[in-house]
Write a protein that holds these residues in place. Structure first.
Motif, PDB file in Angstrom:
ATOM      1  N   ASN A  94      -1.367   9.671  12.678  1.00 49.17           N
ATOM      2  CA  ASN A  94      -0.257  10.547  13.054  1.00 49.17           C
ATOM      3  C   ASN A  94       1.119  10.169  12.527  1.00 49.17           C
ATOM      4  N   ALA A  95       1.333   8.908  12.179  1.00 47.22           N
ATOM      5  CA  ALA A  95       2.677   8.470  11.785  1.00 47.22           C
ATOM      6  C   ALA A  95       3.063   9.017  10.420  1.00 47.22           C
ATOM      7  N   ARG A  96       4.370   9.019  10.145  1.00 47.70           N
ATOM      8  CA  ARG A  96       4.848   9.378   8.819  1.00 47.70           C
ATOM      9  C   ARG A  96       4.307   8.383   7.792  1.00 47.70           C
ATOM     10  N   PRO A  97       4.107   8.823   6.556  1.00 45.09           N
ATOM     11  CA  PRO A  97       3.666   7.886   5.520  1.00 45.09           C
ATOM     12  C   PRO A  97       4.558   6.643   5.434  1.00 45.09           C
ATOM     13  N   LEU A  98       5.861   6.817   5.631  1.00 41.13           N
ATOM     14  CA  LEU A  98       6.786   5.693   5.590  1.00 41.13           C
ATOM     15  C   LEU A  98       6.430   4.651   6.650  1.00 41.13           C
ATOM     16  N   ASP A  99       6.153   5.093   7.862  1.00 44.95           N
ATOM     17  CA  ASP A  99       5.846   4.157   8.936  1.00 44.95           C
ATOM     18  C   ASP A  99       4.446   3.568   8.791  1.00 44.95           C
ATOM     19  N   LYS A 100       3.529   4.316   8.208  1.00 48.19           N
ATOM     20  CA  LYS A 100       2.216   3.747   7.904  1.00 48.19           C
ATOM     21  C   LYS A 100       2.357   2.587   6.925  1.00 48.19           C
ATOM     22  N   LYS A 101       3.149   2.789   5.882  1.00 50.56           N
ATOM     23  CA  LYS A 101       3.332   1.737   4.878  1.00 50.56           C
ATOM     24  C   LYS A 101       4.065   0.538   5.458  1.00 50.56           C
ATOM     25  N   LEU A 102       5.003   0.803   6.387  1.00 53.49           N
ATOM     26  CA  LEU A 102       5.700  -0.308   7.028  1.00 53.49           C
ATOM     27  C   LEU A 102       4.731  -1.121   7.881  1.00 53.49           C
ATOM     28  N   PHE A 103       3.855  -0.450   8.609  1.00 51.17           N
ATOM     29  CA  PHE A 103       2.833  -1.167   9.378  1.00 51.17           C
ATOM     30  C   PHE A 103       1.959  -2.003   8.447  1.00 51.17           C
ATOM     31  N   GLU A 104       1.512  -1.409   7.367  1.00 49.88           N
ATOM     32  CA  GLU A 104       0.648  -2.130   6.434  1.00 49.88           C
ATOM     33  C   GLU A 104       1.365  -3.345   5.846  1.00 49.88           C
ATOM     34  N   TYR A 105       2.635  -3.197   5.576  1.00 57.23           N
ATOM     35  CA  TYR A 105       3.414  -4.314   5.012  1.00 57.23           C
ATOM     36  C   TYR A 105       3.403  -5.507   5.963  1.00 57.23           C
ATOM     37  N   PHE A 106       3.630  -5.261   7.234  1.00 54.78           N
ATOM     38  CA  PHE A 106       3.752  -6.359   8.195  1.00 54.78           C
ATOM     39  C   PHE A 106       2.415  -6.875   8.706  1.00 54.78           C
ATOM     40  N   PHE A 107       1.439  -5.996   8.865  1.00 58.45           N
ATOM     41  CA  PHE A 107       0.203  -6.409   9.517  1.00 58.45           C
ATOM     42  C   PHE A 107      -0.977  -6.564   8.574  1.00 58.45           C
ATOM     43  N   TRP A 108      -0.953  -5.904   7.438  1.00 60.87           N
ATOM     44  CA  TRP A 108      -2.081  -5.977   6.513  1.00 60.87           C
ATOM     45  C   TRP A 108      -1.673  -6.492   5.139  1.00 60.87           C
ATOM     46  N   ASN A 109      -0.550  -7.187   5.088  1.00 60.37           N
ATOM     47  CA  ASN A 109      -0.067  -7.754   3.826  1.00 60.37           C
ATOM     48  C   ASN A 109       0.120  -6.671   2.767  1.00 60.37           C
TER      49      ASN A 109
END
Length: 310
Positions: free
Chosen positions: A19-34
């Motif tokens: 559901n999140a914006r692509p921007l927030d998905k990428k931010l999550f991936e940056y912090f939690f999935w390297n």
């Protein structure tokens, strides 16, 4: 000590990815999935206009495509979170936008007439009544970006900005609106000494008067402790520790059934846009933000494997 369970964590992740914006998905991936900082910046660039400023709903309560200082400051928060270097074109254009707006207005106006042209939250409605002086929100925060990227500075600008910033906080007599405190906190993160200590000392005196400490009020619009101190390294954590610990418990207990965290505010107008667009965008951002805070405080079940950046 309460912790977000493994099931709760993955419900949150599923909400973000669905559901999140692509921007927030990428931010999550940056912090939690390297994930990649470049992937975050590629999404962030979609919000930037030719004048270097940002709009297009980067701040979900402001739907206009037109650039604004506050929209651009929100975008810069993302850019700084992923440590974007000056060489990135986004940074150069955004900082040039800040400079041009300040040169034209002598400040960075918070609310612009163009905000009325598209659906927006009630508090972003332009009425023509704006203060004539320095506006700490977003002015203090934007001043910080000139410290983060000092190569952008033109001669004499930083001295002028510091005059505004320090005069404003000295004249508040210990009373500030909580968005102003957040703006000063972002400045305090990057300003060098002795300015850092001076601002931090002032904010530690102000924060206890601004923060809402009653958990029964946290479901309404207020200055939650965790917003003021989102990690143990936050300069205000030492004076808000007990309230932050309670707030962490509260967030764990109040995760929605779909895995998200909801905004604790809502629009009184343009209800369809709020329900179908803005609210969902806030849910995505707040879910990422809450997971980051919970992880920073060791409040996610140890069984969850997180490739989180330091």
């Amino acid at each position: 000590m309460k912790r977000l369970t493994q099931d709760q964590f993955f419900k949150a992740v599923d909400f973000i990815m669905t559901n999140a914006r692509p921007l927030d998905k990428k931010l999550f991936e940056y912090f939690f999935w390297n994930g990649s900082s470049l992937a975050v910046m590629n999404e962030l660039c979609r919000y930037q206009n030719t004048d270097g400023g940002c709009g297009h709903g980067i701040e979900p309560d402001i739907r206009t495509a037109v650039s604004s200082p506050v929209g651009t400051s929100v975008a810069m928060q993302y850019a700084c979170m992923v440590k974007t270097p000056l060489q990135h074109p986004f940074i150069k254009r955004a900082m040039q936008y800040f400079t041009s707006v300040f040169e034209e207005n002598g400040k960075w106006p918070l609310i612009l007439p163009e905000m009325n042209d598209e659906p927006h939250a009630d508090w972003w409605h332009y009425t023509g009544q704006t203060g004539g002086g320095f506006e700490a929100n977003p002015g203090a925060e934007i001043t910080g970006y000139y410290h983060a990227y000092p190569q952008i500075l033109r001669d004499g600008l930083l001295g002028t900005l510091h005059d505004h910033v320090f005069q404003y906080i000295e004249n508040t007599e210990g009373v500030m609106e909580f968005h102003e405190v957040l703006s000063y906190l972002r400045l305090a993160e990057v300003i060098p000494e002795p300015g850092k200590s001076m601002l931090t000392d002032q904010l530690r005196k102000i924060a206890p008067k601004v923060v809402t400490t009653n958990p029964e009020e946290w479901d309404g619009y207020c200055a939650k402790p965790l917003w003021m101190a989102p990690s143990p390294a936050s300069p205000l954590y030492s004076v808000l520790k007990n309230n932050v610990d309670l707030n962490l418990d509260y967030e764990i207990d109040n995760q929605a059934a779909d895995g998200s965290w909801h905004p604790f505010w809502e629009w009184g107008q343009f209800r369809e846009v709020w329900e179908n667009e803005a609210k969902k965008e806030w849910q995505g951002w707040l879910t990422v933000k809450t997971l980051l805070a919970l992880h920073s405080f060791g409040r996610i079940d140890e069984k969850v494997t997180v490739e989180k950046r330091s």
